[in-house]
Every structure is written in C-alpha cells, then in structure tokens.
Design an enzyme around this catalytic site. Structure first.
Site, PDB file in Angstrom:
ATOM      1  N   SER A 232       0.799  -1.223   0.000  1.00  0.00           N
ATOM      2  CA  SER A 232       0.000   0.000   0.000  1.00  0.00           C
ATOM      3  C   SER A 232       0.836   1.278   0.000  1.00  0.00           C
ATOM      4  O   SER A 232       0.288   2.375  -0.131  1.00  0.00           O
ATOM      5  CB  SER A 232      -0.950   0.012   1.196  1.00  0.00           C
TER       6      SER A 232
ATOM      7  N   LYS B   7      -7.107   3.642   8.191  1.00  0.00           N
ATOM      8  CA  LYS B   7      -6.144   4.594   7.641  1.00  0.00           C
ATOM      9  C   LYS B   7      -6.724   6.017   7.590  1.00  0.00           C
ATOM     10  O   LYS B   7      -6.052   6.994   7.925  1.00  0.00           O
ATOM     11  CB  LYS B   7      -5.708   4.149   6.242  1.00  0.00           C
TER      12      LYS B   7
END
Length: 829
Positions: free
Chosen positions: A715, A758
């Site tokens: 990511s 996140k």
C-alpha cells in the site's frame, strides 16, 4: 562332569552325603583343621578333571558324577594310586569332550575321598579341595588331560585386621540374610554357618555355594589377595540379596493381587444377593433404569436399535469384568445426549437488536447479519444454522459477541477453544475400543448444554495445528458444512448426530492460517477494530462502569472526562480492540480505590493531567503531520493490528553511480514497491521533466522512520513514487496530504485494504487531503459521515494523477541543482 545334586545357595550347609553300601558318612563341610593335603604330597604333574557348571574351592567337599570315558579312566587310575587330581572348570559348558584349551588354567588340587560305581555305569566320587594351582604347561589331552602345575598361596593373614574382621562379619550377615530369604534352606544351616571360624574356609565355602555364574566363581578362585577376594565375594552376595528381595516382593504382590480379586468377587456376589433381597439398586436395576430412559428418548430408529442392542450386550456381561464399566459409561453417555431436544428461539427482533446494541457498541455489520438470520428463521421456522466466522484483531469482542447472540436468541451458550488443538480426536473423539477413549469436544459440549441447538463458539479457529495424530481442521470440515453436519459421526458415539440446528460462530485473528476448504465453508464477517470515537463510547458505556463495579466503587466516586479517555487511548494503548484500554482503566480505578480506602484526598473528576499523575509518562507517542519544506518527504497511511497509523517516507540524493539503498526494516513487498516506483520514474522521466542521466549520477536512499518496527505491504506504492518524484524534481509536496495505494510498472494505481483505519488515522494526525485508488471509493462510503466531513478525498487511477495532485509546481526552499555529467567518451585505437 557334573555335580550329583544342585548346590544352590547353601543347600548343602547341613547335609551329609551317604554311601548306602558301606554306611559311611562323609561330611560335606570338612573340619576346618583338615587342610586336605600337604604341599609335599602333591606332585608337579597332575591329571586334570574338567567340571561342568562347577568351581571347586580349597577345603570344600563335593560329590561328582563322572560319565565321560576319559574322566572315568582318570578317576579309576587316580583312585588306585595317590587319589590326587587337579580339578578345573570348563570354559564352554556345552562341550562333551573338552580339550586342554577349553578348561581354565587356574583350578584346585583335590583328593578323592570315596568312589562309588553305580548300576547304570556312571561313577560317583566324593572329592575335597586342597590347594589352588595354575597350569604351567599342558602335557597331553589323551587318554585324559595332564599338566605341569604350580601351587598358589592363598595369602590369608595369620592374624586378621579390624578391617578384615568387619569384612568377614559383613559376609556372615549377608549369608544370614540369604538364608532368611530362601525358605527352602533348612534352619540348621544358620547355626552351621556361624560355627565356621576359619576366615579362609568361610570365604571358600561361601564362594562355592553362592548363586553366581561359573565365570564369576572362577574370578574369585583366581584372586590371590584375601581382602580383594572377600570384598568381591561380598559384592556378589549383596547382588544376590537384591535379586532375592525383588523376587520375594514380586511373589508377595502377585499373591496379594490374586487374593484381592477373589475377595472382590466374593463381596460383589454377596452384595448382589443382599440387593436382590432388599430390592436395592444393582447392575440389573441400573440396566432397567437405562432402558426406561431410552424408551422416553425421541431419537432416530437406527440410534434406538443401536442403544438397546448395547444394553442387551451389557446384560450378558459379568459385572466384575473390566469391560463392564466401559460399556456402561458408553450407554449412559448415549442416553445423556439431547437427542431431538431444542430450546425455543425468541423471535422478538426489536428485543434482540436492543440486547446486541447494549452489549456491543458499533459492529453494525455483525448485528445486521444476526438480525437477518433471526428474520429468516422467524419466517421459515426451519433453517440450517449458518457458519459465521468473526475475523479481526484481538480484543474487539469476537468471543463475547457469541454470548450476546445466545442471549438474544434465548439459546444455551457453548464455547470450545481450538487454540493449540493438534489431535483429530479432540473433534471426532476416540474409537471406544481404545483404552481411555473419550468422545470429541463437539459432542461433549452438546451433552453439557442439554440442547441440540445452542450457540456454539469455536474460538481461535486460525490457531488449529496438525501433527502425527491427525489434522483437526480437516475434521472440522464435516462439522462446519451445513450440507453434511446433519449426519455427523463421532468416533466414540458410532451413530449419526444432527448438528444442523447448532448456530456455529468461529473466531479468528488471521485468515491466512485457516485451511482453504474450511474457510470456504464459513461466512467471513470482518471486525476491523474500533475508531478512537468508538473506543470512547465503549469506555463510557461498558468499561468504566464494569471496572467500578469490580473494584467496589460507586458511580459517584469517580468520573472520567472525555479528555481523560482520549489520553488513555492515545498515550497508553495502541490496539484495534479495547482489551488494553480496559487494563489501564482498571489501573486508574485501583488507584482511586486505594485513595478511598486510605481516606486520602483525590479528584473525583479525572482530567488528562490526572491520568499522567496516576500512570506516569505516556507509553506511546502520537504521530502528527510534519511540514513539507523538504523535498522527498511524503506522508503515507498504514494499517496495523493496533489500528491505522501515518508513516513518512523519506528520500534523499547524493553524488554517486545510481545505487539504490532501502532502510527502515522493510519487508520484501515494500522493497519491491520502491524498486517498482524507481523503474516507473526512469521509464517516464521525460514526462516528469527529469533528466534521465540523473539516475546514473546520483545514489538514491529511501528510508522509512521507526527503523525498529518491521513494515511490509504494497500500500506504500504511490507514497514511494511521490517521494522519489519529489526528490528528483525538487518539487514541493502539497501540505497536509496523505496517501495509500499500490502501483504497477505501467503506473496503474490498485486498491488496498484497511481504508477505514487509515482514514481515521489521517484525521487524528491533522491531515486534510487523502489520495486513494478510485476503486476504494466504496470503502470510504461505509465510514460514518461524522468522521470524514472535514476531509477531502482524491480518487485516482494512474500515478500521473497522483503526482499532479501531490506535487506543487514550485520547488522547495533549499532546492538542489542536480548536476549531470556526461560520462560517455569516444576512444579509438
């Protein structure tokens, strides 16, 4: 040659040998003053008589049956002459015609006291040992063995020392102990033994009669030193005592066991008669009770036939047999199972929703799924239990959710921990033919619950292991398959049991270790963890009241402000769940309880400063957004088991030859993201306004801070490429911007997981703009509006869009001028 009778451990101590024809008695214990022969009477050349299984010692008298022709010739000739012969033991007792090399070189000079010719042709002689000898040279083997010998001194001291006296007394005591342990030896042997005063004769006599191998007795005969011979003899005797004591103990125990069995059988028979007379419960009564209970059971016809067949088999058994209690336990277990017994479900969906909301804050997906299940069950009134798998980090309430579901349904609650289970029998049970056989834990727990439709929590299903005892995860395939578990067979039970009405709920921290076939049978419901706002609500509604109650505090004694709870969450815990949060709340409450008990002053309203005073300095630092004044520093978003976090990726250039250095304890996938980002920049340098020669003139170093913490995952791809583009172009990165997404070599941006955690981490860190893959838009839409109303999202499909959003046109204040040298030179020869 062999001895006329078996001289086993002192059997001859009080016996005499009788010559029936002459009426003479020859004592087997010679008077101690008779030493047999003088040395002057013994010739240097002696005929040697081999003895099988016997070693003759000086002073000892023994009868010998002579059957071999060589030996008969030797004995007859010697008897007609001086009657003196040499006697030696055979090395190989199976040899019928031993040669000189098959007898020991050390033996005993003996005198033939008497010779008797028996009717069967054999000859019996009585011999007395005199002196020990050692062969110097063998002269012949035929017609019998003869040899030159040298007489050996026994070296017994004329006056014994204290040490020798103690040794002799120990030997006598050991001999007495052997006599007591051997009931076959006459009691007169004890007095005969005590009458022996000559130390040499005592040692020789006991050496001759101890229960030892021929080789051991021969070793005693060959020892010249008296002390050493005595100590070796004592060693053999003590060994013999140990053996006799062990035999005596075994005999006593076996005899006792037999007596106990006979006694138990007799008592059982008496008890049976008394019970029959009094009408009490006996084996027959127990069987009748089982038949009555079995007749009332609502079970399948096949199970019914099997059960009554087992009872018929038990009725033919002897109640004293070892198999009887095993068979009875099996029959009792079958009848104890809740065949066809189901608790009634409560279909009040509003009540169920209230219970779920009261016990757990958040977890909307899980609650909706349970309500859906109840709705279908209410409409259809018949539904095979679905297999739910609650997947998420520790401490988010997966196991406790099972209790709430059971309470909402008004079903019994059963929990089975699978952590560390590596024996297939834990699930399927043992064959009942095995010793100590037990049913599997699935069936055992159903027996305890007394219902066939409990809420059954399979805890830690991802931690099942396998070894030589089988694979429990494969055994669970049948249990957790709605199409098969209506006919589950436990190895111990041996008949089918219907598990289709059981509501199975599995819990797992990771899906990677679950067998694919097993994972396919379960409906995965992910519990990603709680946001900071959710943790505050959980603490206010559940954790603080619970800890006050457990520590004896009343509601008015202390209250936690929101700032205090935020301080606990951010400064003292780092987790997805609330387990650590509950522990630190308990620490604070204990401190308050101590102040109350000691009647000390304390603040009843806890602020964040009070938390620091009680718990000390904060354990964790909150990661906040930093400025963008330096090229190559970009904010990324990461997911951890403790929730979401922001991280920084730093890139710097130095003069060199194009070397790439990666640091920060990166995993393989993250390293590959950095290399992919660099490859993309090299292939698209012209689009980005980068001189391609820069890559060969500068070394690149990419670092992710917090180097002690392992980091991995794809990511960080767009964060890496943005950082590299910034450092190579020296362009400024947009302020208060964070991003997450995977990249390909073609520049495509791919979606990643953990978006909720996140995004919330970015919000806590003070970020305003977030770059995500366009395919992650659906994940953002699932986040509550109140959490994202202050954030701006940029959804992208390509790296070019990322750079366009992330990098500003202007350069950083201290921008480097990248000098490019042309290293290509033309040479000719």
């Amino acid at each position: 040659m062999k001895r006329n009778n078996n001289f086993d451990i002192f059997n001859d101590l009080s016996s005499d040998y009788s010559d029936e024809e002459s009426g003479e008695f020859i004592p087997l214990i010679a008077p101690e003053e008779e030493n047999g022969l003088d040395e002057s009477d013994i010739p240097d050349e002696l005929p040697i008589l081999p003895l099988r299984n016997t070693v003759l010692f000086p002073g000892v008298v023994i009868p010998i049956t002579v059957g071999r022709q060589k030996s008969i010739r030797l004995v007859k000739k010697a008897y007609k002459g001086d009657r003196i012969i040499g006697v030696a033991a055979q090395k190989n007792t199976t040899s019928d015609d031993p040669e000189s090399d098959e007898v020991y070189d050390t033996g005993t000079v003996a005198k033939i006291l008497k010779m008797i010719v028996l009717p069967d042709g054999n000859t019996t002689i009585i011999i007395q040992g005199s002196k020990r000898y050692r062969v110097l040279e063998y002269l012949q083997d035929d017609p019998y063995i003869t040899a030159n010998v040298k007489l050996l001194e026994d070296k017994f001291p004329e006056k014994t020392t204290k040490k020798m006296d103690a040794m002799l007394q120990s030997i006598k005591d050991a001999a007495s102990r052997i006599l007591k342990l051997n009931p076959e030896i006459p009691s007169e042997a004890e007095s005969a033994l005590q009458s022996i005063e000559n130390p040499g004769f005592l040692i020789h006599f006991l050496s001759s009669n101890i229960n030892a191998e021929v080789s051991d007795k021969q070793k005693l005969l060959e020892i010249d030193d008296a002390n050493k011979r005595a100590s070796t003899l004592l060693e053999y005797m003590l060994r013999d005592i140990q053996m006799l004591e062990l035999k005596h103990e075994i005999h006593k125990k076996v005899h006792s066991d037999i007596d106990q069995q006979q006694r138990d059988y007799f008592l059982r028979q008496q008890l049976k008669v008394l019970q029959d007379e009094l009408g009490g419960e006996g084996p027959d009564q127990e069987l009748n009770d089982l038949r009555k209970r079995g007749a009332k059971k609502d079970w399948p016809e096949e199970v019914k036939k099997h059960f009554f067949k087992e009872l018929d088999k038990i009725s033919r058994m002897n109640p004293a047999a070892a198999e009887y209690p095993v068979a009875m336990n099996y029959a009792e277990f079958i009848v104890d199972l809740p065949w066809g017994e189901h608790s009634e479900d409560d279909f009040d969906l509003k009540r169920a929703r209230k219970i779920l909301d009261a016990d757990h804050y958040g977890l909307e997906k899980v609650k909706d799924r349970i309500i859906e299940y109840l709705a279908v069950l209410k409409l259809k009134n018949d539904m095979k239990g679905p297999i739910l798998c609650l997947y998420g980090p520790p401490g988010v309430g997966k196991t406790s959710l099972g209790k709430s579901i059971a309470k909402a349904l008004k079903r019994k609650y059963v929990r089975m921990s699978l952590g560390g289970v590596h024996d297939e029998a834990e699930v399927r049970g043992h064959r009942k033919t095995y010793i100590g056989a037990m049913p599997g834990k699935i069936i055992q727990n159903l027996r305890k619950s007394q219902t066939s439709n409990p809420v059954f929590v399979l805890d830690e299903i991802d931690k099942v292991s396998s070894d030589f005892r089988g694979d429990p995860s494969s055994a669970l395939l049948e249990v957790l398959d709605p199409e098969q578990n209506d006919s589950f067979i436990d190895n111990y039970l041996e008949v089918e049991y219907d598990l289709s009405k059981v509501l199975f709920i599995a819990t797992a921290n990771s899906l990677d270790t679950i067998q694919p076939a097993l994972r396919d049978r379960m409906e995965i419901i992910e519990i990603t963890g709680y946001t900071q706002e959710e943790k505050i609500k959980i603490a206010q509604k559940h954790l603080v009241p619970k800890q006050k109650k457990e520590h004896g505090l009343e509601t008015k004694d202390v209250t936690f402000t929101k700032k205090a709870l935020v301080k606990l969450i951010e400064g003292y815990t780092r987790e997805s769940g609330v387990r650590s949060l509950e522990r630190v709340i308990a620490s604070v409450v204990r401190n308050i309880a101590k102040s109350i008990a000691l009647e000390e002053e304390y603040s009843k309203r806890l602020e964040d400063k009070h938390i620091v005073e009680i718990l000390g300095a904060e354990r964790f630092d909150k990661e906040l957004y930093q400025d963008n004044k330096v090229a190559g520093v970009v904010t990324g978003l990461a997911w951890t088991q403790a929730g979401g976090e922001i991280l920084y990726i730093e890139s710097s250039l130095s003069r060199g030859k194009g070397k790439l250095t990666l640091s920060g304890q990166l995993g393989d996938v993250m390293k590959e993201s950095a290399m992919t980002a660099l490859s993309y920049l090299k292939s698209n340098a012209e689009k980005l306004g980068i001189n391609y020669k820069v890559f060969d003139n500068y070394d690149l170093h990419v670092h992710v801070p917090a180097g002690a913490v392992p980091k991995d995952g794809p990511s960080a791809g767009i964060t890496m490429v943005t950082s590299l583009a910034s450092v190579f172009t020296q362009r400024k990165v947009r302020s208060k911007l964070a991003m997450t997404g995977e990249i390909t070599l073609r520049g495509k941006v791919l979606p990643v997981g953990g978006i909720k955690e996140k995004v919330l981490a970015a919000r806590r860190a003070g970020v305003n703009d977030i770059i995500l893959c366009a395919r992650n838009r659906k994940d953002v839409e699932e986040i509550g509006e109140e959490y994202i109303k202050e954030l701006s999202f940029h959804f992208v499909d390509h790296v070019e869009e990322v750079i366009e959003v992330a990098l500003l046109k202007g350069k950083v204040e201290d921008a480097k001028e990248l000098v490019v040298e042309d290293t290509n030179t033309n040479t000719s020869s």
